[in-house]
Design a protein around this motif. Structure first.
Motif, PDB file in Angstrom:
ATOM      1  N   SER A 278      24.768  23.963  81.782  1.00 35.87           N
ATOM      2  CA  SER A 278      25.858  23.183  82.365  1.00 35.87           C
ATOM      3  C   SER A 278      26.638  22.466  81.276  1.00 35.87           C
ATOM      4  O   SER A 278      26.081  22.015  80.279  1.00 35.87           O
ATOM      5  CB  SER A 278      25.297  22.149  83.357  1.00 35.87           C
ATOM      6  OG  SER A 278      26.326  21.302  83.800  1.00 35.87           O
ATOM      7  N   ASP A 279      27.965  22.388  81.460  1.00 34.33           N
ATOM      8  CA  ASP A 279      28.794  21.722  80.452  1.00 34.33           C
ATOM      9  C   ASP A 279      29.000  20.244  80.766  1.00 34.33           C
ATOM     10  O   ASP A 279      29.822  19.588  80.138  1.00 34.33           O
ATOM     11  CB  ASP A 279      30.161  22.418  80.361  1.00 34.33           C
ATOM     12  CG  ASP A 279      30.911  22.376  81.683  1.00 34.33           C
ATOM     13  OD1 ASP A 279      30.323  21.921  82.681  1.00 34.33           O
ATOM     14  OD2 ASP A 279      32.079  22.798  81.704  1.00 34.33           O
ATOM     15  N   ASN A 280      28.228  19.705  81.687  1.00 33.92           N
ATOM     16  CA  ASN A 280      28.410  18.286  82.032  1.00 33.92           C
ATOM     17  C   ASN A 280      28.002  17.353  80.904  1.00 33.92           C
ATOM     18  O   ASN A 280      28.443  16.214  80.828  1.00 33.92           O
ATOM     19  CB  ASN A 280      27.590  17.942  83.286  1.00 33.92           C
ATOM     20  CG  ASN A 280      28.130  18.653  84.522  1.00 33.92           C
ATOM     21  OD1 ASN A 280      29.323  18.912  84.603  1.00 33.92           O
ATOM     22  ND2 ASN A 280      27.250  18.965  85.457  1.00 33.92           N
ATOM     23  N   ASP A 281      27.121  17.831  80.031  1.00 32.51           N
ATOM     24  CA  ASP A 281      26.623  16.992  78.965  1.00 32.51           C
ATOM     25  C   ASP A 281      27.384  17.178  77.656  1.00 32.51           C
ATOM     26  O   ASP A 281      26.941  16.708  76.607  1.00 32.51           O
ATOM     27  CB  ASP A 281      25.133  17.279  78.716  1.00 32.51           C
ATOM     28  CG  ASP A 281      24.290  16.976  79.945  1.00 32.51           C
ATOM     29  OD1 ASP A 281      24.664  16.059  80.691  1.00 32.51           O
ATOM     30  OD2 ASP A 281      23.267  17.662  80.154  1.00 32.51           O
ATOM     31  N   LEU A 282      28.488  17.885  77.700  1.00 33.59           N
ATOM     32  CA  LEU A 282      29.261  18.089  76.477  1.00 33.59           C
ATOM     33  C   LEU A 282      29.766  16.748  75.946  1.00 33.59           C
ATOM     34  O   LEU A 282      30.383  15.965  76.665  1.00 33.59           O
ATOM     35  CB  LEU A 282      30.458  19.010  76.743  1.00 33.59           C
ATOM     36  CG  LEU A 282      30.173  20.507  76.862  1.00 33.59           C
ATOM     37  CD1 LEU A 282      31.451  21.242  77.235  1.00 33.59           C
ATOM     38  CD2 LEU A 282      29.624  21.060  75.559  1.00 33.59           C
TER      39      LEU A 282
ATOM     40  N   PHE B  21      22.484  35.280  72.561  1.00 34.32           N
ATOM     41  CA  PHE B  21      23.627  34.537  72.049  1.00 34.32           C
ATOM     42  C   PHE B  21      23.781  33.182  72.746  1.00 34.32           C
ATOM     43  O   PHE B  21      24.352  32.246  72.174  1.00 34.32           O
ATOM     44  CB  PHE B  21      24.893  35.379  72.253  1.00 34.32           C
ATOM     45  CG  PHE B  21      26.105  34.875  71.530  1.00 34.32           C
ATOM     46  CD1 PHE B  21      26.134  34.792  70.151  1.00 34.32           C
ATOM     47  CD2 PHE B  21      27.244  34.488  72.234  1.00 34.32           C
ATOM     48  CE1 PHE B  21      27.260  34.334  69.477  1.00 34.32           C
ATOM     49  CE2 PHE B  21      28.369  34.043  71.582  1.00 34.32           C
ATOM     50  CZ  PHE B  21      28.376  33.962  70.196  1.00 34.32           C
ATOM     51  N   CYS B  22      23.300  33.094  73.983  1.00 32.13           N
ATOM     52  CA  CYS B  22      23.442  31.866  74.779  1.00 32.13           C
ATOM     53  C   CYS B  22      22.075  31.358  75.240  1.00 32.13           C
ATOM     54  O   CYS B  22      21.797  31.312  76.447  1.00 32.13           O
ATOM     55  CB  CYS B  22      24.342  32.107  75.986  1.00 32.13           C
ATOM     56  SG  CYS B  22      25.933  32.830  75.621  1.00 32.13           S
ATOM     57  N   PRO B  23      21.182  30.979  74.335  1.00 36.27           N
ATOM     58  CA  PRO B  23      19.858  30.507  74.756  1.00 36.27           C
ATOM     59  C   PRO B  23      19.953  29.149  75.435  1.00 36.27           C
ATOM     60  O   PRO B  23      20.904  28.382  75.218  1.00 36.27           O
ATOM     61  CB  PRO B  23      19.101  30.415  73.427  1.00 36.27           C
ATOM     62  CG  PRO B  23      20.158  30.160  72.404  1.00 36.27           C
ATOM     63  CD  PRO B  23      21.370  30.914  72.877  1.00 36.27           C
ATOM     64  N   GLN B  24      18.977  28.853  76.269  1.00 34.99           N
ATOM     65  CA  GLN B  24      18.968  27.554  76.947  1.00 34.99           C
ATOM     66  C   GLN B  24      18.739  26.419  75.950  1.00 34.99           C
ATOM     67  O   GLN B  24      19.292  25.335  76.105  1.00 34.99           O
ATOM     68  CB  GLN B  24      17.864  27.547  78.016  1.00 34.99           C
ATOM     69  CG  GLN B  24      18.117  28.504  79.174  1.00 34.99           C
ATOM     70  CD  GLN B  24      19.372  28.139  79.953  1.00 34.99           C
ATOM     71  OE1 GLN B  24      19.581  26.985  80.317  1.00 34.99           O
ATOM     72  NE2 GLN B  24      20.223  29.128  80.203  1.00 34.99           N
TER      73      GLN B  24
END
Length: 583
Positions: A82-86, A45-48
């Motif tokens: 990482s959510d830094n690139d959202l 469900f959460c692939p890289q």
């Protein structure tokens, strides 16, 4: 015969090196360390590297507790990139005109502040936000959970969505379309201003129990075809010291993640015993964070520095005492002879069965001995289940009674109708009963009444039977045994008292210390059986069917049936009407 009398080591978990295993164990990394299937589904469900065809919905069968939601959140955060690139979009409002533009940096994103959020309970405004227009001021767009988690994962409680189905269908439609459409709080009133739709890249994890998942499947059956499904496994199969060490690491993980006092090695065995008691199986250990957290927090309140054996045992004793009001009331009724339970002597057609009672709102099943009696008299072969006749019995209970009837008919090769009628009843039972765990006791009573041989009242019985007389496993075995033991202990242990249980239930035993001590001192006994013949031998002292013994129950029953059939066919030559017509 396969009768086994159990020793004190067999009626509780027995681990010689528990403290050594606990000391060597290292804390696991997260909630899913002992959930390989669920961890695999979450990785899917959460692939890289996401693809457009990756699933957007995931269903997890699990309880909906705050602790579990927070642990799911931690586990998801570990596997998400990482959510830094959202990056996302932003709304510009000027003179009540609203324009949507792509944002240049994360600080400008509309609402987005995390790549994973969770909520057990929510309403429409919390989920979707709203459009506000205070008088004399410009329009304000209030964010909801879908905006705050845009680009990531939103974990929701399924029970709330089922209570408000319109929220579910709106959310599902928006996620599938990849577009959030602003809605009016009143479906009959449109928004006064045109608010551009927001591109939505959201994945939804739904957490619910089996009943909630069933309800979802009922009113949205197609949804299961396009979603990912997994289950939180509540128990760990224990085969070796490796599983014990892993479970010890799981305990340490819960303790550390919830900032509880440190556990000492001496606490491990009483926790293990309580765990087996909870799962009702010596081969399984519980993985429910709520159960572990509840036990450790109760013990932590008694700890000075660390949680040790004394803290765990005292916490369990206090919990049992707090919850024992109903149990004490039942015991008092038996001790004061308001409910009659015989624990001495021998009686034809009467046996001490063992049952459990479940009260709405009460957290545990309550064990209670039950006097089951049977009467046999000349009749047309009817099996009278008084509980069923009085509409106090459920379908499973009736099934057990019919199985008993089938066994008797087949066992004694009755080509003719049974020349007796039989009545069976739970004495002093005034509530509805269900389940087939009394079918072994009922069959023993029936054969005792047919053979006219008494049953030892010092022995209680539980178990179900099939049509061939094989004894099958039942539930609540610990509570059942402890309830009869309490009566015997109150009246004085004779050394002849005990219970008969199915062999399949031996691995489910985890009895209290009083019974362990009584079994060790041979003051109380626990026997396991695999066939009704073995139970009858223990109850009557007479073999059921043994060609080496002239005296056995089978021949006694056959002889009585044949005598009854012959008597029924014998001409009534001495009757005065017969003599009159012969003249």
């Amino acid at each position: 015969m396969t009768i086994h009398q159990l020793s004190s080591q067999q009626i509780q978990p027995h681990i010689e090196n528990a403290e050594t295993i606990f000391n060597a164990a290292q804390p696991v990394s997260n909630l899913l360390s002992l959930q390989p299937r669920l961890a695999s589904a979450l990785a899917r469900f959460c692939p890289q590297n996401r693809q457009h065809f990756d699933p957007r919905f995931m269903l997890i069968k699990s309880s909906e507790s705050h602790l579990l939601f927070s642990l799911y959140h931690q586990a998801v955060k570990r596997v998400l990139p990482s959510d830094n690139d959202l990056v996302g979009y932003t709304y510009h409002i000027n003179n009540n005109k609203i324009i949507l533009r792509k944002s240049q940096n994360r600080q400008e994103n509309f609402g987005t502040n995390d790549n994973c959020l969770y909520a057990q309970w929510f309403d429409s405004e919390m989920l979707f936000g709203c459009v506000r227009h205070p008088e004399g001021e410009e329009i304000k767009l209030q964010t909801g959970l879908v905006h705050n988690a845009n680009g990531g994962i939103l974990i929701l409680g399924l029970r709330t969505l089922l209570n408000k189905p319109e929220l579910w269908f709106k959310l599902k439609s928006m996620v599938i379309k990849g577009e959030f459409n602003w809605l009016s709080g009143d479906d009959n009133t449109p928004l006064p201003y045109n608010v551009p739709s927001l591109p939505l890249d959201l994945r939804i994890m739904l957490i619910g129990d089996r009943l909630s998942l069933s309800d979802l499947q009922e009113f949205d059956p197609e949804f299961y075809q396009s979603s990912l499904y997994a289950e939180f496994e509540n128990e760990l199969l224990w085969k070796s010291d490796h599983e014990l060490a892993t479970w010890a690491g799981y305990l340490k993980f819960i303790q550390q993640s919830q900032q509880l006092p440190e556990l000492t090695s001496s606490a491990y065995f009483p926790i293990l015993k309580a765990a087996v008691r909870h799962t009702e199986d010596q081969q399984y250990l519980p993985l429910s964070p709520d159960w572990i957290y509840g036990l450790l927090t109760n013990a932590a309140q008694l700890a000075v520095d660390k949680i040790d054996q004394h803290c765990i045992e005292q916490a369990l004793q206090q919990k049992q005492w707090r919850e024992s009001y109903l149990i004490d009331r039942f015991k008092h009724e038996i001790f004061s002879n308001m409910i009659t339970i015989d624990t001495q002597g021998e009686i034809i057609g009467q046996i001490n069965g063992l049952s459990v009672i479940e009260y709405p709102g009460y957290p545990h099943a309550i064990g209670q001995p039950a006097r089951l009696s049977g009467l046999v008299h000349f009749g047309d072969g009817e099996f009278i289940d008084i509980e069923r006749k009085s509409e106090l019995a459920g379908n499973l209970h009736s099934k057990g009674m019919m199985i008993m009837q089938a066994f008797i008919t087949a066992e004694f090769a009755l080509y003719n109708q049974l020349p007796f009628s039989v009545s069976l009843v739970f004495e002093q039972s005034y509530n509805e009963i269900d389940g087939d765990s009394a079918s072994l006791a009922g069959l023993c009573v029936l054969i005792s009444a047919l053979a006219m041989q008494p049953i030892d009242q010092q022995v209680a019985v539980t178990g179900s039977v099939d049509q061939f007389g094989h004894v099958q496993a039942i539930g609540g075995v610990n509570e059942k045994i402890e309830s009869f033991f309490a009566v015997c202990q109150h009246r004085g242990l004779t050394g002849q008292q005990g219970v008969i249980i199915p062999s399949a239930n031996q691995s489910h035993l985890c009895l209290n210390d009083d019974i362990v001590m009584a079994v060790t001192n041979k003051q109380f006994h626990i026997w396991t059986v695999e066939h009704v013949a073995e139970a009858l031998y223990l109850l009557t002292g007479i073999p059921y069917k043994d060609n080496n013994h002239a005296l056995n129950l089978y021949h006694m029953v056959q002889s009585r049936i044949q005598q009854a059939l012959l008597q029924d066919k014998r001409p009534t030559s001495n009757h005065w009407l017969t003599r009159l017509f012969k003249r």
